[in-house]
Design a protein around this motif. Structure first.
Motif, PDB file in Angstrom:
ATOM      1  N   LEU A  56       0.818  -1.217   0.000  1.00 20.86           N
ATOM      2  CA  LEU A  56       0.000   0.000   0.000  1.00 20.86           C
ATOM      3  C   LEU A  56       0.846   1.259   0.000  1.00 20.86           C
ATOM      4  O   LEU A  56       0.502   2.258  -0.620  1.00 20.86           O
ATOM      5  CB  LEU A  56      -0.928   0.001   1.214  1.00 20.86           C
ATOM      6  CG  LEU A  56      -2.187  -0.865   1.101  1.00 20.86           C
ATOM      7  CD1 LEU A  56      -2.894  -0.937   2.449  1.00 20.86           C
ATOM      8  CD2 LEU A  56      -3.133  -0.317   0.039  1.00 20.86           C
ATOM      9  N   SER A  57       1.965   1.226   0.715  1.00 20.50           N
ATOM     10  CA  SER A  57       2.762   2.437   0.864  1.00 20.50           C
ATOM     11  C   SER A  57       3.770   2.651  -0.255  1.00 20.50           C
ATOM     12  O   SER A  57       4.046   3.784  -0.635  1.00 20.50           O
ATOM     13  CB  SER A  57       3.490   2.430   2.213  1.00 20.50           C
ATOM     14  OG  SER A  57       4.373   1.329   2.288  1.00 20.50           O
ATOM     15  N   ARG A  58       4.321   1.551  -0.805  1.00 20.34           N
ATOM     16  CA  ARG A  58       5.406   1.688  -1.780  1.00 20.34           C
ATOM     17  C   ARG A  58       5.137   1.036  -3.133  1.00 20.34           C
ATOM     18  O   ARG A  58       5.937   1.197  -4.050  1.00 20.34           O
ATOM     19  CB  ARG A  58       6.698   1.087  -1.215  1.00 20.34           C
ATOM     20  CG  ARG A  58       7.085   1.618   0.143  1.00 20.34           C
ATOM     21  CD  ARG A  58       7.534   3.052   0.091  1.00 20.34           C
ATOM     22  NE  ARG A  58       7.655   3.617   1.429  1.00 20.34           N
ATOM     23  CZ  ARG A  58       8.047   4.867   1.693  1.00 20.34           C
ATOM     24  NH1 ARG A  58       8.354   5.659   0.721  1.00 20.34           N
ATOM     25  NH2 ARG A  58       8.098   5.282   2.936  1.00 20.34           N
ATOM     26  N   GLY A  59       4.080   0.272  -3.246  1.00 14.27           N
ATOM     27  CA  GLY A  59       3.770  -0.329  -4.534  1.00 14.27           C
ATOM     28  C   GLY A  59       4.179  -1.787  -4.658  1.00 14.27           C
ATOM     29  O   GLY A  59       4.641  -2.406  -3.700  1.00 14.27           O
ATOM     30  N   ARG A  60       3.989  -2.322  -5.870  1.00 11.30           N
ATOM     31  CA  ARG A  60       4.201  -3.750  -6.113  1.00 11.30           C
ATOM     32  C   ARG A  60       5.622  -4.211  -5.834  1.00 11.30           C
ATOM     33  O   ARG A  60       5.841  -5.236  -5.185  1.00 11.30           O
ATOM     34  CB  ARG A  60       3.828  -4.092  -7.563  1.00 11.30           C
ATOM     35  CG  ARG A  60       2.346  -4.030  -7.858  1.00 11.30           C
ATOM     36  CD  ARG A  60       2.053  -4.381  -9.317  1.00 11.30           C
ATOM     37  NE  ARG A  60       0.630  -4.423  -9.573  1.00 11.30           N
ATOM     38  CZ  ARG A  60      -0.112  -3.342  -9.846  1.00 11.30           C
ATOM     39  NH1 ARG A  60       0.464  -2.150  -9.899  1.00 11.30           N
ATOM     40  NH2 ARG A  60      -1.407  -3.459 -10.050  1.00 11.30           N
ATOM     41  N   ALA A  61       6.606  -3.466  -6.339  1.00 11.22           N
ATOM     42  CA  ALA A  61       8.002  -3.888  -6.171  1.00 11.22           C
ATOM     43  C   ALA A  61       8.365  -3.986  -4.697  1.00 11.22           C
ATOM     44  O   ALA A  61       8.996  -4.950  -4.249  1.00 11.22           O
ATOM     45  CB  ALA A  61       8.937  -2.919  -6.891  1.00 11.22           C
ATOM     46  N   ALA A  62       7.944  -2.992  -3.919  1.00 18.04           N
ATOM     47  CA  ALA A  62       8.257  -2.990  -2.485  1.00 18.04           C
ATOM     48  C   ALA A  62       7.581  -4.159  -1.776  1.00 18.04           C
ATOM     49  O   ALA A  62       8.148  -4.737  -0.848  1.00 18.04           O
ATOM     50  CB  ALA A  62       7.828  -1.672  -1.854  1.00 18.04           C
ATOM     51  N   SER A  63       6.372  -4.513  -2.216  1.00 18.49           N
ATOM     52  CA  SER A  63       5.679  -5.626  -1.565  1.00 18.49           C
ATOM     53  C   SER A  63       6.396  -6.943  -1.819  1.00 18.49           C
ATOM     54  O   SER A  63       6.477  -7.797  -0.934  1.00 18.49           O
ATOM     55  CB  SER A  63       4.228  -5.710  -2.052  1.00 18.49           C
ATOM     56  OG  SER A  63       4.153  -6.130  -3.405  1.00 18.49           O
ATOM     57  N   VAL A  64       6.935  -7.101  -3.022  1.00 12.75           N
ATOM     58  CA  VAL A  64       7.678  -8.326  -3.338  1.00 12.75           C
ATOM     59  C   VAL A  64       8.977  -8.374  -2.534  1.00 12.75           C
ATOM     60  O   VAL A  64       9.377  -9.423  -2.022  1.00 12.75           O
ATOM     61  CB  VAL A  64       7.961  -8.415  -4.859  1.00 12.75           C
ATOM     62  CG1 VAL A  64       8.873  -9.597  -5.171  1.00 12.75           C
ATOM     63  CG2 VAL A  64       6.648  -8.549  -5.633  1.00 12.75           C
ATOM     64  N   VAL A  65       9.636  -7.224  -2.410  1.00 13.03           N
ATOM     65  CA  VAL A  65      10.864  -7.147  -1.606  1.00 13.03           C
ATOM     66  C   VAL A  65      10.561  -7.462  -0.147  1.00 13.03           C
ATOM     67  O   VAL A  65      11.310  -8.189   0.516  1.00 13.03           O
ATOM     68  CB  VAL A  65      11.511  -5.751  -1.732  1.00 13.03           C
ATOM     69  CG1 VAL A  65      12.665  -5.592  -0.747  1.00 13.03           C
ATOM     70  CG2 VAL A  65      12.016  -5.524  -3.153  1.00 13.03           C
ATOM     71  N   ALA A  66       9.443  -6.950   0.359  1.00 10.63           N
ATOM     72  CA  ALA A  66       9.045  -7.226   1.742  1.00 10.63           C
ATOM     73  C   ALA A  66       8.752  -8.712   1.935  1.00 10.63           C
ATOM     74  O   ALA A  66       9.135  -9.307   2.953  1.00 10.63           O
ATOM     75  CB  ALA A  66       7.814  -6.397   2.112  1.00 10.63           C
ATOM     76  N   ALA A  67       8.081  -9.309   0.960  1.00  8.78           N
ATOM     77  CA  ALA A  67       7.791 -10.753   1.027  1.00  8.78           C
ATOM     78  C   ALA A  67       9.086 -11.551   1.050  1.00  8.78           C
ATOM     79  O   ALA A  67       9.216 -12.550   1.771  1.00  8.78           O
ATOM     80  CB  ALA A  67       6.926 -11.175  -0.154  1.00  8.78           C
ATOM     81  N   PHE A  68      10.067 -11.106   0.269  1.00  6.10           N
ATOM     82  CA  PHE A  68      11.368 -11.775   0.238  1.00  6.10           C
ATOM     83  C   PHE A  68      12.061 -11.672   1.597  1.00  6.10           C
ATOM     84  O   PHE A  68      12.640 -12.633   2.098  1.00  6.10           O
ATOM     85  CB  PHE A  68      12.241 -11.156  -0.854  1.00  6.10           C
ATOM     86  CG  PHE A  68      13.612 -11.759  -0.956  1.00  6.10           C
ATOM     87  CD1 PHE A  68      13.786 -13.048  -1.434  1.00  6.10           C
ATOM     88  CD2 PHE A  68      14.727 -11.034  -0.565  1.00  6.10           C
ATOM     89  CE1 PHE A  68      15.061 -13.602  -1.523  1.00  6.10           C
ATOM     90  CE2 PHE A  68      16.001 -11.580  -0.656  1.00  6.10           C
ATOM     91  CZ  PHE A  68      16.155 -12.873  -1.125  1.00  6.10           C
ATOM     92  N   GLY A  69      11.987 -10.481   2.216  1.00  2.00           N
ATOM     93  CA  GLY A  69      12.588 -10.296   3.531  1.00  2.00           C
ATOM     94  C   GLY A  69      11.959 -11.202   4.578  1.00  2.00           C
ATOM     95  O   GLY A  69      12.660 -11.832   5.375  1.00  2.00           O
TER      96      GLY A  69
END
Length: 198
Positions: free
Chosen positions: A28-41
């Motif tokens: 919600l805050s940073r978009g699709r790319a950030a959500s995938v990066v967060a999922a990876f983390g």
């Protein structure tokens, strides 16, 4: 690999928890790319728990209430910090049209910390994996499958949230309520973790 393992894993992974809330907020805050990066983390944060289970450290922690409590309270403190971040509308949990850049490393680090500081994951693996695996190699393989499914499900949650980002940004009241919702979610998860027993 049995159907029972896959079904149980999907249920566990898809059930909203700290990782899901974090990935949703990133989307919600940073978009699709950030959500995938967060999922990876968040997925990377599973590795120490898997290693602890395979090497026997999980059993030692299970036998040591002090070690369990230390990790537990660190996890609670971090979740409360995330709640505070959501309320003050800064960091990963802010929802702004032109949000300040946040490095992938910081996003991943936050996701890793969320899962590393959750002793319930170690206890889960300690109770779960031996039901389906007899050797360390089998546990490693099944743990890898668990991590893959975690990443895919969390990324799906995050990308889905990111698809709503434009509608959220255009409604300040919705943004304010989302911040409160994320904060309340982290507080609730922290309280649940605080009252978890060995």
């Amino acid at each position: 690999m049995s159907i029972a393992f896959l079904l149980t894993t999907l249920i566990v992974v898809a059930t909203p928890g700290t990782g899901v809330v974090y990935t949703l907020s990133a989307g919600l805050s940073r978009g699709r790319a950030a959500s995938v990066v967060a999922a990876f983390g968040c997925t990377l944060g599973i590795v120490p728990h898997l290693v602890a289970t395979i090497t026997g450290l999980a059993a030692l922690m299970h036998a040591s209430p002090v070690a369990f409590r230390v990790l537990q309270y660190l996890g609670v403190a971090y979740l409360l910090f995330m709640a505070w971040a959501a309320l003050r509308d800064k960091g990963t949990l802010s929802v702004e049209e032109r949000a300040a850049p946040r490095s992938a490393a910081r996003t991943i680090a936050s996701g890793v910390l969320i899962n590393i500081l959750n002793p319930k994951l170690t206890m889960f693996f300690l109770a779960f994996l031996p039901q389906f695996a007899r050797t360390g190699q089998e546990m490693l393989w099944l743990g890898g499958v668990f991590m893959l499914l975690t990443f895919l499900v969390f990324a799906a949650y995050g990308v889905g949230a990111a698809s709503l980002r434009d509608q959220v940004i255009s409604r300040p009241r919705v943004m304010a309520w989302l911040g409160r919702l994320f904060a309340a979610s982290f507080v609730a998860l922290g309280l649940r973790l605080a009252f978890t027993d060995l």
